[in-house]
Design a protein around this motif. Structure first.
Motif, mmCIF file in Angstrom:
data_model
loop_
_atom_site.group_PDB
_atom_site.id
_atom_site.type_symbol
_atom_site.label_atom_id
_atom_site.label_comp_id
_atom_site.label_asym_id
_atom_site.label_seq_id
_atom_site.Cartn_x
_atom_site.Cartn_y
_atom_site.Cartn_z
ATOM 1 N N UNK A 47 14.907 38.538 11.740
ATOM 2 C CA UNK A 47 15.785 40.114 12.243
ATOM 3 C C UNK A 47 15.324 41.037 10.531
ATOM 4 N N UNK A 48 15.145 42.042 10.911
ATOM 5 C CA UNK A 48 15.354 43.207 9.953
ATOM 6 C C UNK A 48 16.483 44.523 10.187
ATOM 7 N N UNK A 49 16.648 45.361 9.422
ATOM 8 C CA UNK A 49 17.425 46.830 9.463
ATOM 9 C C UNK A 49 15.947 47.427 10.005
ATOM 10 N N UNK A 50 14.716 47.189 9.565
ATOM 11 C CA UNK A 50 13.837 48.011 10.135
ATOM 12 C C UNK A 50 13.272 47.740 10.911
ATOM 13 N N UNK A 51 11.670 48.560 11.860
ATOM 14 C CA UNK A 51 11.225 47.519 12.118
ATOM 15 C C UNK A 51 10.122 47.687 11.162
ATOM 16 N N UNK A 59 19.216 32.184 27.520
ATOM 17 C CA UNK A 59 19.191 31.894 25.915
ATOM 18 C C UNK A 59 21.198 32.843 25.798
ATOM 19 N N UNK A 60 21.337 32.025 24.532
ATOM 20 C CA UNK A 60 22.460 33.224 24.489
ATOM 21 C C UNK A 60 22.371 34.304 23.845
ATOM 22 N N UNK A 61 22.459 35.446 23.875
ATOM 23 C CA UNK A 61 22.406 36.814 23.209
ATOM 24 C C UNK A 61 22.462 37.046 21.889
ATOM 25 N N UNK A 62 23.213 35.844 21.166
ATOM 26 C CA UNK A 62 23.576 35.630 19.600
ATOM 27 C C UNK A 62 21.748 34.721 19.463
ATOM 28 N N UNK A 63 20.806 34.557 20.299
ATOM 29 C CA UNK A 63 19.863 33.669 20.034
ATOM 30 C C UNK A 63 20.390 32.057 19.283
ATOM 31 N N UNK A 64 21.023 31.889 19.496
ATOM 32 C CA UNK A 64 21.340 30.195 19.346
ATOM 33 C C UNK A 64 21.085 29.352 19.994
ATOM 34 N N UNK A 65 20.896 29.136 21.134
ATOM 35 C CA UNK A 65 20.865 28.540 22.061
ATOM 36 C C UNK A 65 20.938 28.706 22.899
ATOM 37 N N UNK A 66 20.026 27.764 24.681
ATOM 38 C CA UNK A 66 19.661 28.011 25.886
ATOM 39 C C UNK A 66 21.140 27.721 26.273
ATOM 40 N N UNK A 95 -4.507 39.309 17.168
ATOM 41 C CA UNK A 95 -4.360 38.636 18.484
ATOM 42 C C UNK A 95 -2.407 38.874 19.156
ATOM 43 N N UNK A 96 -2.435 38.603 20.174
ATOM 44 C CA UNK A 96 -1.482 38.837 20.798
ATOM 45 C C UNK A 96 -0.624 39.741 20.599
ATOM 46 N N UNK A 97 -0.787 41.069 20.801
ATOM 47 C CA UNK A 97 -0.739 42.367 20.053
ATOM 48 C C UNK A 97 0.946 42.591 21.239
ATOM 49 N N UNK A 98 1.830 42.816 20.138
ATOM 50 C CA UNK A 98 2.815 43.638 21.190
ATOM 51 C C UNK A 98 3.491 45.263 20.521
ATOM 52 N N UNK A 99 3.838 46.033 21.069
ATOM 53 C CA UNK A 99 3.951 47.783 21.175
ATOM 54 C C UNK A 99 5.591 47.607 21.211
ATOM 55 N N UNK A 100 5.975 48.164 19.967
ATOM 56 C CA UNK A 100 7.289 48.920 20.082
ATOM 57 C C UNK A 100 7.796 50.216 19.992
ATOM 58 N N UNK A 101 8.348 50.783 20.658
ATOM 59 C CA UNK A 101 8.325 52.238 20.120
ATOM 60 C C UNK A 101 10.380 51.851 19.603
ATOM 61 N N UNK A 102 9.825 52.346 18.582
ATOM 62 C CA UNK A 102 11.706 52.303 17.550
ATOM 63 C C UNK A 102 12.327 53.495 18.183
ATOM 64 N N UNK A 103 13.659 53.711 17.419
ATOM 65 C CA UNK A 103 13.752 54.400 17.186
ATOM 66 C C UNK A 103 14.263 55.055 17.025
ATOM 67 N N UNK A 122 17.300 46.109 19.174
ATOM 68 C CA UNK A 122 18.838 45.478 19.446
ATOM 69 C C UNK A 122 20.254 46.166 18.108
ATOM 70 N N UNK A 123 21.175 46.885 19.539
ATOM 71 C CA UNK A 123 22.271 47.512 18.497
ATOM 72 C C UNK A 123 21.668 47.855 16.825
ATOM 73 N N UNK A 124 20.879 48.825 17.064
ATOM 74 C CA UNK A 124 19.693 49.099 15.090
ATOM 75 C C UNK A 124 19.795 48.526 14.521
#
Length: 369
Positions: free
Chosen positions: A133-137, A208-215, A41-49, A104-106
């Motif tokens: 967060x992850x270093x890999x998709x 929101x803040x670019x580091x996701x820490x708040x709005x 449900x709620x699918x999301x597609x990303x084309x990774x690097x 975002x930034x690898x």
């Protein structure tokens, strides 16, 4: 030495180009058929690097999220669970919904909805937006913080992001839970003795803040169900009520993109577990609105009234292929799949007049060139 005229040289050049083109390897096309063999449900597609496509979605009875990978958008391989609710001080380890992943930034950031552990009033719906967060998709994704991005004081789901000029905008849906709203539709249902009240979900946007820490600033109400019954959107957005399915009207599952200077916000209405789940869109010249709903809504809905076999079409995203074609990725159901949500991909186009069209739902073979 023989001297050729300019006209002759141009003719020779044209012949050489034609010959080279005839020797070039033809572009490979891929055929697929909906629904895909992906039970999300709620699918999301990303084309990774790494050049591959990754699909994330809501999985049944999962304490986290699985993912699938594809080289061509047609054939998908399950790669297992990529995120597990690993912070019991933050999440109740149930009801993990609607993941979206951004590179975002690898690094790869997953936004998702889940039941927040902090629940002093013991609310039945206590959803907030988390980030992992992850270093890999492929994961594993780990919680970025031991808390949600922010707490608006009511349950929220269906996070979607827009990035522009160094700014980040978050869109989400306030849940229907404990949000009864006065409207002509609510009065109509009450007069018939069907429901005492009608709860609604609304879509908000906030920077929101670019580091996701708040709005930054306060959330703005962007979309909600119509108040008046003569509103052109009222009929299709109220079908869960008028069919006596449930006492709720939803505006959820938003996805924003920009085309020719216009912001398009697609959204879903009606009960996600029912046949009437459908998709509309609204437009604006600003990422925080105001948004105007389109006259040709809904642009994606069940096709059983026209002899088809697809119902419950909704919670979509838009993906742009390397060939320039835009695709609408969404979930739906068929008679064969029953209550299980499965993934569909159909072409989406923007007409010269700005009108958005989804060429679906389809269940016949489709070609991606």
């Amino acid at each position: 030495m023989k001297i050729f005229s300019t006209q002759t040289l141009c003719a020779i050049a044209a012949i050489l180009v034609t010959a080279l083109a005839s020797c070039a390897k033809p572009e490979k096309s891929v055929t697929y058929k909906n629904p895909l063999n992906v039970a999300f449900g709620d699918p999301f597609v990303l084309k990774a690097s790494d050049g591959k496509y990754y699909m994330y979605g809501t999985s049944e009875n999962e304490k986290g999220f699985r993912a699938c990978v594809s080289d061509d958008l047609a054939n998908w391989t399950d790669i297992g669970r990529v995120y597990e609710g690993a912070l019991p001080e933050s999440w109740t380890l149930k009801n993990f919904w609607a993941p979206e992943v951004y590179e975002i930034n690898k690094k790869y950031y997953m936004l998702f909805s889940a039941d927040w552990k902090e629940n002093p009033a013991n609310e039945q719906e206590n959803f907030r937006i988390g980030v992992a967060v992850s270093d890999s998709p492929r994961g594993p994704f780990k919680d970025l913080m031991n808390r949600p991005i922010f707490d608006p004081g009511y349950p929220i789901i269906d996070a979607n992001l827009w990035f522009e000029n160094g700014r980040v905008f978050l869109y989400y849906s306030r849940c229907c839970y404990k949000n009864p709203v006065a409207s002509e539709v609510a009065d109509w249902a009450k007069q018939r003795g069907w429901f005492k009240e009608i709860e609604e979900s609304w879509i908000y946007g906030v920077e929101i803040k670019p580091d996701f820490s708040g709005i930054i600033g306060e959330p703005r109400l962007l979309l909600r169900p119509p108040v008046k019954m003569d509103d052109t959107q009222a009929e299709w957005e109220s079908r869960s009520v008028t069919s006596r399915e449930v006492n709720r009207r939803w505006t959820e599952g938003s996805f924003i993109f920009k085309k020719n200077g216009t912001y398009y916000m697609m959204y879903s209405a009606n009960y996600y577990g029912g046949q009437n789940y459908a998709v509309g869109y609204a437009t604006s010249d600003n990422p925080l609105g105001p948004f105007k709903k389109a006259e040709n809504n809904p642009v994606l809905q069940k096709n059983t009234d026209n002899g088809g076999d697809v119902t419950g079409t909704g919670h979509n995203m838009v993906f742009t292929h390397a060939n320039g074609t835009q695709y609408c990725v969404y979930h739906g159901r068929t008679t064969k799949t029953g209550n299980r949500r499965v993934v569909f991909i159909d072409p989406l186009e923007i007409k010269p007049n700005g009108q958005l069209i989804v060429n679906g739902p389809t269940t016949t073979p489709q070609i991606i060139k």
